[in-house]
Design an enzyme around this catalytic site. Structure first.
Site, PDB file in Angstrom:
ATOM      1  N   HIS A  89       0.832  -1.209   0.000  1.00 42.32           N
ATOM      2  CA  HIS A  89       0.000   0.000   0.000  1.00 42.32           C
ATOM      3  C   HIS A  89       0.868   1.261   0.000  1.00 42.32           C
ATOM      4  O   HIS A  89       0.703   2.159  -0.827  1.00 42.32           O
ATOM      5  CB  HIS A  89      -0.907  -0.040   1.233  1.00 42.32           C
ATOM      6  CG  HIS A  89      -1.808   1.148   1.359  1.00 42.32           C
ATOM      7  ND1 HIS A  89      -1.455   2.274   2.054  1.00 42.32           N
ATOM      8  CD2 HIS A  89      -3.033   1.393   0.849  1.00 42.32           C
ATOM      9  CE1 HIS A  89      -2.429   3.150   1.981  1.00 42.32           C
ATOM     10  NE2 HIS A  89      -3.412   2.640   1.259  1.00 42.32           N
ATOM     11  N   CYS A 465      -0.665  -2.681 -16.396  1.00 40.61           N
ATOM     12  CA  CYS A 465      -0.880  -1.612 -15.423  1.00 40.61           C
ATOM     13  C   CYS A 465      -0.330  -1.958 -14.046  1.00 40.61           C
ATOM     14  O   CYS A 465      -0.558  -1.233 -13.091  1.00 40.61           O
ATOM     15  CB  CYS A 465      -2.360  -1.245 -15.336  1.00 40.61           C
ATOM     16  SG  CYS A 465      -3.386  -2.597 -14.743  1.00 40.61           S
TER      17      CYS A 465
HETATM   18  C1  PEP Z   1      -2.082  -5.555 -10.423  1.00 43.31           C
HETATM   19  O1  PEP Z   1      -2.443  -6.520  -9.756  1.00 43.31           O
HETATM   20  O2  PEP Z   1      -1.042  -5.543 -11.124  1.00 43.31           O
HETATM   21  C2  PEP Z   1      -2.874  -4.318 -10.423  1.00 43.31           C
HETATM   22  C3  PEP Z   1      -2.563  -3.298 -11.188  1.00 43.31           C
HETATM   23  O3  PEP Z   1      -3.923  -4.248  -9.538  1.00 43.31           O
HETATM   24  P1  PEP Z   1      -3.720  -3.933  -7.961  1.00 43.31           P
HETATM   25  O4  PEP Z   1      -2.273  -3.545  -7.763  1.00 43.31           O
HETATM   26  O5  PEP Z   1      -4.675  -2.859  -7.632  1.00 43.31           O
HETATM   27  O6  PEP Z   1      -4.061  -5.270  -7.352  1.00 43.31           O
END
Ligand code: PEP
Ligand code: MG
Length: 511
Positions: A89, A465
């Site tokens: 986080h 992403c």
């Molecule tokens: C991921 O899992 O790479 C992602 C972009 O989603 P999060 O980090 O919000 O789980």
């Protein structure tokens, strides 16, 4: 020839060479978010906020951060956490905010009762003592080091324009607020590749209503809470669409690991119980029933929309009504709705149906010609293996490489920092797979998924992403796979532009 990561020094403050020569290193953790920050240490976000109001510079020190720390993080010069990896986080949020963060300083002992921080060498720091953090190297220094501010001149823009001429990958950004979106666009982002909608609930009133929603014990209770949430979401989406026009915006539906959002303190539980007309004991039972042994593999992602379809309905209303409102102002928008944590195509079909039902009705009633897309994240190995099935339903894929790495290795993204150092020392790993794509394993899944998807939908839009979207070597890998874009936090956009250009140039030279 320019090392993309060197651009960090132009975009973030640094400690001067002079200062570093005389500085005393007291610890080291992960270089989780670049930049330099110095200030008095505080162990609670409320104290950091108060310090900032009093004109002081403060550093937030926590075991790990949670959504309640957002304001404290925002008011700080930097964040240090004892636990956590590159996708924890603290790391993800600090990178988004552009503040420095050193995470996973496991050699430090934080005593929250006595309010002390003990270093490996036995130095004991008290609240109000100064430390300095270098989020680019992961080093922690004793005392207050002076910073040199970032300077971006016209030369930088000229240099970046050369990069833009060479690259073929688009660079999008991960942004959850209009402010971040504007910052990213100023750095050259060509759209939003990930808006984590759960990150829109950090502010006090919002998190309260969000908790009402997750602690609801009936559909009616949940729908009431969702009615309160709808206006924030709609207004935020409008802000994002306006900030990013004419580029695309991907809105990712709720994917909160619930443990991050549950009320924790007695006062929070009491206030929520009162509002929900429950006794404290009743609410405590609800909270206990929501606790999970493995929250990262628990009731999150599309599983939430499947158990509580009313959540996906509300989010679709918010996205489409926002699109209608901005279209009426003459602003061009084409929302891309992204369903997270899908492992089975029927999950995707189920949620997509809800989206289409609500969206098509709203668009028809508006009389406007609004287009939207529905796609999915590929972040569970099963989804990658069955990418051809997924591509029949999804108009785009975004590889969520944080979860994909976590689930392919079976390493917890929040805890792996504890043992990965031993892996580097013993030459089992060369680098952190949460920072740089493991091309051999995770990359193989990505390559396979891309080619399977293209057999079904040759023009499918493919992007990434996860945090790897800002890492130069992972960007080169995405270029090799012929992805359409990479998406990274705003301050990494220039780095990604340069890395994408270098990948294209290297490929040309090799030919
Ligand atoms: C991921 O899992 O790479 C992602 C972009 O989603 P999060 O980090 O919000 O789980
Ligand atoms: Mg994910």
């Amino acid at each position: 020839m320019v090392e993309p990561k060197q651009l960090d020094a132009l975009l973030h403050p640094t400690f001067s060479e002079e200062e570093l020569k005389k500085a005393h290193v007291i610890g080291e953790g992960l270089a989780a978010s670049p930049g330099a920050g110095a200030g008095k240490i505080y162990f609670e976000s409320s104290k950091v906020i108060a310090a900032k109001k009093a004109g002081e510079e403060a550093v937030l020190v926590r075991l790990e951060t949670s959504p309640e720390d957002i304001e404290g993080m925002n008011s700080s010069e930097g964040v240090l956490t004892i636990r956590g990896g590159m996708t924890s986080h603290a790391a993800v949020v600090a990178r988004g905010m552009g503040i420095c963060c050193v995470s996973g300083v496991g050699d430090f002992t934080l005593n929250e009762v006595e309010k002390t921080l003990k270093t490996k060498d036995g130095l004991i720091l008290h609240e109000g003592d100064y430390i300095s953090l270098d989020g680019t190297t992961g080093k922690v220094y004793e005392g207050k080091l002076n910073k040199v501010a970032a300077t971006i001149s016209g030369v930088f823009e000229t240099f970046m324009s050369w990069a833009d001429e060479a690259r073929t990958l688009d660079i999008r950004t991960n942004a959850d607020t209009p402010k971040d979106a504007k910052q990213a666009k100023a750095f050259g982002a060509q759209g939003i590749g990930l808006c984590r909608t759960e990150h829109m609930f950090f502010e006090k009133e919002r998190i309260f209503n969000f908790r009402k929603m997750i602690c609801a014990t009936s559909v009616e209770e949940r729908e009431k809470a969702l009615e309160l949430i709808l206006p924030y979401q709609r207004a935020d989406f409008e802000g994002l669409f306006e900030a990013m026009t004419p580029y695309p915006v991907i809105i990712r539906y709720l994917d909160p690991p619930l443990h991050e959002f549950l009320p924790k303190t007695e006062a929070e539980i009491k206030e929520l119980a009162n509002d929900l007309g429950k006794t404290v004991e009743e609410l405590q039972n609800v909270i206990a029933s929501l606790k999970e042994f493995n929250p990262m593999m628990g009731h999150r992602g599309c599983r939430l929309a499947i158990t509580y379809p009313e959540i996906a309905k509300m989010q679709t209303r918010a996205v489409i009504e926002a699109a209608i409102n901005v279209t009426k102002k003459g602003i061009m928008v084409e929302p891309e709705i992204m369903i997270p944590l899908v492992g089975e195509v029927n999950e995707l079909k189920y949620v997509k149906n809800i989206v289409q039902e609500v969206a098509d009705e709203l668009i028809k009633n508006s009389g406007l010609d609004i287009k939207y897309k529905v796609g999915t994240m590929i972040e569970i190995p099963r989804a990658a293996l069955l990418a051809d099935e997924m591509a029949k339903e999804a108009e785009f894929f975004s590889f969520g490489t944080n979860d994909l790495t976590q689930m392919t290795f079976g390493f917890s993204r929040d805890d792996a920092g504890k043992f990965l150092n031993a892996y580097y020392a013993k030459q089992i790993f060369e680098s952190d797979p949460f920072s740089r794509i493991d091309e051999h394993g995770v990359g193989l899944l990505m390559e396979m998924a891309a080619s399977k998807a293209r057999t079904v939908r040759p023009d499918i839009s493919l992007g990434i992403c996860g945090e790897h979207g800002g890492d130069p070597s992972s960007i080169a890998f995405c270029h090799k796979l012929r992805f359409n874009y990479v998406s990274c936090s705003p301050y990494r956009v220039p780095i990604a532009r340069l890395a994408a250009a270098q990948a294209a140039i290297k490929e040309k030279l090799a030919k």
